[in-house]
Structure formats: structure tokens, C-alpha cells
Design a protein around this motif. Sequence first.
Motif, PDB file in Angstrom:
ATOM      1  N   MET A 171       0.839  -1.193   0.000  1.00  0.00           N
ATOM      2  CA  MET A 171       0.000   0.000   0.000  1.00  0.00           C
ATOM      3  C   MET A 171       0.863   1.228   0.000  1.00  0.00           C
ATOM      4  N   LEU A 172       0.245   2.347   0.376  1.00  0.00           N
ATOM      5  CA  LEU A 172       0.969   3.576   0.239  1.00  0.00           C
ATOM      6  C   LEU A 172       1.984   3.790   1.308  1.00  0.00           C
ATOM      7  N   ILE A 183       8.247  -3.830  -5.997  1.00  0.00           N
ATOM      8  CA  ILE A 183       8.585  -3.542  -7.395  1.00  0.00           C
ATOM      9  C   ILE A 183       9.653  -2.446  -7.419  1.00  0.00           C
ATOM     10  N   THR A 184       9.500  -1.433  -6.548  1.00  0.00           N
ATOM     11  CA  THR A 184      10.506  -0.368  -6.478  1.00  0.00           C
ATOM     12  C   THR A 184      11.838  -0.940  -5.990  1.00  0.00           C
ATOM     13  N   ARG A 185      11.777  -1.890  -5.069  1.00  0.00           N
ATOM     14  CA  ARG A 185      12.997  -2.551  -4.575  1.00  0.00           C
ATOM     15  C   ARG A 185      13.799  -3.107  -5.751  1.00  0.00           C
ATOM     16  N   SER A 186      13.130  -3.810  -6.684  1.00  0.00           N
ATOM     17  CA  SER A 186      13.925  -4.340  -7.812  1.00  0.00           C
ATOM     18  C   SER A 186      14.428  -3.235  -8.717  1.00  0.00           C
ATOM     19  N   ALA A 226      13.224  -5.968   8.730  1.00  0.00           N
ATOM     20  CA  ALA A 226      12.489  -6.419   7.539  1.00  0.00           C
ATOM     21  C   ALA A 226      12.224  -5.246   6.588  1.00  0.00           C
ATOM     22  N   GLU A 227      11.457  -4.255   7.044  1.00  0.00           N
ATOM     23  CA  GLU A 227      11.078  -3.153   6.154  1.00  0.00           C
ATOM     24  C   GLU A 227      10.367  -2.059   6.932  1.00  0.00           C
ATOM     25  N   GLY A 228       9.987  -0.987   6.230  1.00  0.00           N
ATOM     26  CA  GLY A 228       9.152   0.049   6.821  1.00  0.00           C
ATOM     27  C   GLY A 228       7.702  -0.404   6.814  1.00  0.00           C
ATOM     28  N   THR A 229       6.779   0.496   7.188  1.00  0.00           N
ATOM     29  CA  THR A 229       5.373   0.065   7.251  1.00  0.00           C
ATOM     30  C   THR A 229       4.813  -0.231   5.867  1.00  0.00           C
ATOM     31  N   THR A 230       5.264   0.537   4.867  1.00  0.00           N
ATOM     32  CA  THR A 230       4.794   0.305   3.493  1.00  0.00           C
ATOM     33  C   THR A 230       5.931   0.550   2.507  1.00  0.00           C
ATOM     34  N   ALA A 231       7.134   0.174   2.879  1.00  0.00           N
ATOM     35  CA  ALA A 231       8.284   0.432   2.007  1.00  0.00           C
ATOM     36  C   ALA A 231       9.424  -0.525   2.356  1.00  0.00           C
ATOM     37  N   ASN A 232      10.209  -0.848   1.368  1.00  0.00           N
ATOM     38  CA  ASN A 232      11.411  -1.661   1.599  1.00  0.00           C
ATOM     39  C   ASN A 232      12.569  -0.778   2.042  1.00  0.00           C
ATOM     40  N   ILE A 233      13.605  -1.417   2.596  1.00  0.00           N
ATOM     41  CA  ILE A 233      14.718  -0.647   3.152  1.00  0.00           C
ATOM     42  C   ILE A 233      16.042  -1.036   2.487  1.00  0.00           C
ATOM     43  N   ALA A 235       3.016 -11.824   0.092  1.00  0.00           N
ATOM     44  CA  ALA A 235       1.716 -11.587  -0.540  1.00  0.00           C
ATOM     45  C   ALA A 235       1.155 -10.289   0.043  1.00  0.00           C
ATOM     46  N   LYS A 236       0.561  -9.489  -0.820  1.00  0.00           N
ATOM     47  CA  LYS A 236       0.048  -8.178  -0.359  1.00  0.00           C
ATOM     48  C   LYS A 236      -1.403  -8.397   0.090  1.00  0.00           C
ATOM     49  N   ILE A 237      -1.547  -8.886   1.304  1.00  0.00           N
ATOM     50  CA  ILE A 237      -2.851  -9.314   1.820  1.00  0.00           C
ATOM     51  C   ILE A 237      -3.478  -8.189   2.643  1.00  0.00           C
ATOM     52  N   SER A 261      -3.133  -7.985   6.560  1.00  0.00           N
ATOM     53  CA  SER A 261      -1.801  -7.891   7.167  1.00  0.00           C
ATOM     54  C   SER A 261      -1.378  -6.432   7.368  1.00  0.00           C
ATOM     55  N   TYR A 262      -2.109  -5.501   6.764  1.00  0.00           N
ATOM     56  CA  TYR A 262      -1.743  -4.091   6.924  1.00  0.00           C
ATOM     57  C   TYR A 262      -2.120  -3.521   8.286  1.00  0.00           C
ATOM     58  N   VAL A 263      -2.848  -4.313   9.094  1.00  0.00           N
ATOM     59  CA  VAL A 263      -3.119  -3.879  10.470  1.00  0.00           C
ATOM     60  C   VAL A 263      -1.789  -3.740  11.228  1.00  0.00           C
ATOM     61  N   ARG A 279       6.154  -6.501  15.249  1.00  0.00           N
ATOM     62  CA  ARG A 279       7.016  -7.244  14.317  1.00  0.00           C
ATOM     63  C   ARG A 279       6.240  -7.612  13.058  1.00  0.00           C
ATOM     64  N   ARG A 280       6.984  -7.836  11.974  1.00  0.00           N
ATOM     65  CA  ARG A 280       6.370  -8.382  10.765  1.00  0.00           C
ATOM     66  C   ARG A 280       5.894  -9.793  11.083  1.00  0.00           C
ATOM     67  N   SER A 281       4.719 -10.160  10.567  1.00  0.00           N
ATOM     68  CA  SER A 281       4.253 -11.520  10.807  1.00  0.00           C
ATOM     69  C   SER A 281       5.143 -12.491  10.045  1.00  0.00           C
ATOM     70  N   CYS A 293      12.058   2.633   0.202  1.00  0.00           N
ATOM     71  CA  CYS A 293      11.559   2.812  -1.162  1.00  0.00           C
ATOM     72  C   CYS A 293      10.238   2.091  -1.358  1.00  0.00           C
ATOM     73  N   GLY A 294       9.393   2.693  -2.184  1.00  0.00           N
ATOM     74  CA  GLY A 294       8.096   2.098  -2.492  1.00  0.00           C
ATOM     75  C   GLY A 294       7.431   2.892  -3.606  1.00  0.00           C
ATOM     76  N   THR A 295       6.326   2.354  -4.095  1.00  0.00           N
ATOM     77  CA  THR A 295       5.626   2.948  -5.230  1.00  0.00           C
ATOM     78  C   THR A 295       5.287   4.420  -5.028  1.00  0.00           C
ATOM     79  N   ALA A 344       4.119  -5.683 -13.847  1.00  0.00           N
ATOM     80  CA  ALA A 344       4.790  -6.284 -12.682  1.00  0.00           C
ATOM     81  C   ALA A 344       3.862  -6.276 -11.457  1.00  0.00           C
ATOM     82  N   HIS A 345       3.081  -5.192 -11.315  1.00  0.00           N
ATOM     83  CA  HIS A 345       2.144  -5.141 -10.181  1.00  0.00           C
ATOM     84  C   HIS A 345       1.048  -6.200 -10.338  1.00  0.00           C
ATOM     85  N   TYR A 346       0.561  -6.374 -11.578  1.00  0.00           N
ATOM     86  CA  TYR A 346      -0.497  -7.379 -11.758  1.00  0.00           C
ATOM     87  C   TYR A 346       0.060  -8.798 -11.651  1.00  0.00           C
TER      88      TYR A 346
HETATM   89  N1  PMP Z   1       6.575  -3.270   1.800  1.00  0.00           N
HETATM   90  C1  PMP Z   1       5.282  -3.084   2.088  1.00  0.00           C
HETATM   91  C2  PMP Z   1       4.734  -3.707   3.332  1.00  0.00           C
HETATM   92  C3  PMP Z   1       4.467  -2.319   1.244  1.00  0.00           C
HETATM   93  O1  PMP Z   1       3.188  -2.130   1.531  1.00  0.00           O
HETATM   94  C4  PMP Z   1       5.034  -1.734   0.089  1.00  0.00           C
HETATM   95  C5  PMP Z   1       4.181  -0.882  -0.819  1.00  0.00           C
HETATM   96  N2  PMP Z   1       3.529  -1.659  -1.782  1.00  0.00           N
HETATM   97  C6  PMP Z   1       6.377  -1.959  -0.183  1.00  0.00           C
HETATM   98  C7  PMP Z   1       7.124  -2.734   0.690  1.00  0.00           C
HETATM   99  C8  PMP Z   1       7.016  -1.417  -1.436  1.00  0.00           C
HETATM  100  O2  PMP Z   1       6.549  -2.161  -2.530  1.00  0.00           O
HETATM  101  P1  PMP Z   1       6.385  -1.498  -3.984  1.00  0.00           P
HETATM  102  O3  PMP Z   1       7.695  -0.951  -4.329  1.00  0.00           O
HETATM  103  O4  PMP Z   1       5.980  -2.638  -4.850  1.00  0.00           O
HETATM  104  O5  PMP Z   1       5.352  -0.442  -3.856  1.00  0.00           O
END
Ligand code: PMP
Length: 343
Positions: free
Chosen positions: A1-2, A250-253, A222-229, A188-190, A193-195, A177-179, A286-288, A88-90
Motif C-alpha cells: 500500500m501507500l 517492485i521499487t525494490r527491484s 524487515a522493512e518500513g510500514t509500506t516500504a522496503n529498506i 503476498a500483499k494481503i 496484514s496491513y493492520v 514485528r512483521r508476521s 523505497c516504495g511505489t 509487474a504489479h499485476y
Molecule cells: N513493503 C510493504 C509492506 C508495502 O506495503 C510496500 C508498498 N507496496 C512496499 C514494501 C514497497 O513495494 P512497492 O515498491 O511494490 O510499492
Amino acid sequence: MLAGFRLRNIGQVTFGVDAEAEEDMPQAAGPFGVPYPTVFVDGEFVDSSQAAISIHANVVSYGTGTFEGIRATYNPDRDQLYLMEPKAHYERLHRSANVLGWQVPLSPEHLTDVSVELVKRNGIRTNAYLRPLFVLAGAELTVKMHGISKQLSIAATPVIGDYVALDGLRCKVSSWRRSPDTVLPGRAKICGSYVTSALAKTEAINAGYDEALLMTAAGHIAEGTTANIFMRRGDSWVTPSVTDDILEGITRSQVMTLLAEHTGREVTERSIHRSELHVCDEVFLCGTAALVAPVVSVDDRPVGDGKPGSIGLQILQELRQIASGESDRHGDWVVPVYDSTKG
Ligand code: PMP
């Protein structure tokens, strides 16, 4: 997510809304504007007023769904809108669905075409965020993954202004902690799990920080709340490996590719200790939504000299140019939406 990074000069924004009607209207929040009216639901383009999900829907109680977030960047000079790696997102939506034991009824190519059409039908000429969603929409009360009707939808929301403070994020390692993969697989972007991300984000903000960093149950970053590190130690860039309960961003790659081009060395994927973040030279998320967000402190310890790292800022600049079609580098990452352009 965002990626919910710290925002600058962005408040609650509503526009074109008359005060009396306001309560019934979708509200804009943070960097996001009022969602665009036309949405795609189960094969048809409809007005979002006809796309409501019931309070009885299984997903509402149990979070039984998967979703994506796709960046759309408007380039006013060319009057063109670019989707960033929609296929890539789909493909990830398909993989997330597979983890849940489901199949997405439309191919990544088809969903990319649908996304282009959705943008055109809404006449989107702003930066925007496309929100594909595949959920258990049936009214079954039973907690299970099978035998409940699903709904596949895509909505679009304008993104107003800049998403991230370039003076950098102050991060705190979260008590949440990350589950683990054995509980709720992070790759999986479930929906449900964003709780965890929401708990961690609010904990960090309430404690006066900008963003939380989550560790695995085993105590690796592991990562940020919605971003890779990403972290730099000397000349080496490191990011947690895909077996450390991360979403495979996707931004990570993209960042791994750009960093390798930039430094001439591959990024190392391995576990990261918390204390490495206290002794390293540069960190960014980093993230979308944000692309790249520099981190200036972790647990109140400055990262490097306590200023946004120069390499991260360069990668941000490169990604912005690619996302807006200004640079031809990695032109295959972007899909232009409109048939003719100015430039
Ligand atoms: N980790 C989590 C938990 C996320 O929600 C996101 C955002 N989708 C990311 C990493 C970054 O992924 P992406 O670059 O595909 O947006």
C-alpha cells in the motif's frame, strides 16, 4: 500500500465540494485527492457509487483480500500520463492471489489494458494512484478462503503534491514485528496484514517519529510500514533478503538495478541486524508512492552525518525522471496512456 511518509505542506484537501454535500462525498486525505468517479468492477466500468461493498462482505470482517498500488505520473510538458510497471504489479497480484489459493480471472496484460482504459475514461491528468483490489465480497460469515464469491476492482485516486520530505525521515524500530511467513506471508500483499503496519505507524508517529521499521519475529530488520529498506556500509549496499518476511517490492527491484548501474556492484540481499542501522553510512526506504525516502536517523542515532544520503537522492532523481517519461533509461518500465503527446 501507500508509503505513509511524513508530509510537507499537505493538509486535508477537498476540492469542488459544496459544504452541505460534503458529508456524503468521498473525502480527500493527506496527499490524496477525491477518488476519480469511474471504477472497474468485475469486467465493467461503472460509477463508484455503484461499486459499494456490503458490510456483510467477508473481507470487511476478516481482511480476506489482496491488493496492489500502481503509480501513474503526469508529465504536463508532454500532456502524457505514465503507468509505472503495471504488468509487474499485476503479476504480483496473481502471486498474492496464489498464496491465498485463488486465481485472478484476468491476465496481467489484460489488467494493464484495463488500467489504461480506466485512466482514459477518467481523463486523469494528475499524478495518481491505481488501486487494484481482489477480495471475498460474498456475505458468508464462515472464516475460510474457498467457496465465497470474489470481486476484482480497480479504482484511481489523485495524488496531490510531493509525497515525501526530502530532509529525511526519523525512524524508530517498532515494538510490533512483521508476521512470519508461517502466520501471514509478507510476500503476498494481503489486506488484513496491513493492520500490523498501521499499528507500527501510529506507534511511531505518537512517539514523535516519522516512520516505523519492523523487525522479523527472529529480530532482523524487515522493512518500513509500506516500504522496503536499503542500507549502505562503505561501498556496499544491502537490502533484506526475500526470506526476511518482506513484501517483494517492485521499487525494490528497480532500485537494485539502478544502484548496480550507479555503483558497478550488485546489491547484497541478506539479513540486517538492528544495530547495523546504527553504524551504517546511508539508509533509505523505497516504495511505489514515495519512490525513495532518505532516512536521517534510526532510534535517535544519526545515520551517517545525519543528512539525507547523496546516493539515495540521486536514485530518487533517476526514478522520478523514469516515472515521468523524462528519461528514456529503462523506458520499458513505463506505459504511456494517451495516444498522442505534445513532445
Ligand atoms: N513493503 C510493504 C509492506 C508495502 O506495503 C510496500 C508498498 N507496496 C512496499 C514494501 C514497497 O513495494 P512497492 O515498491 O511494490 O510499492
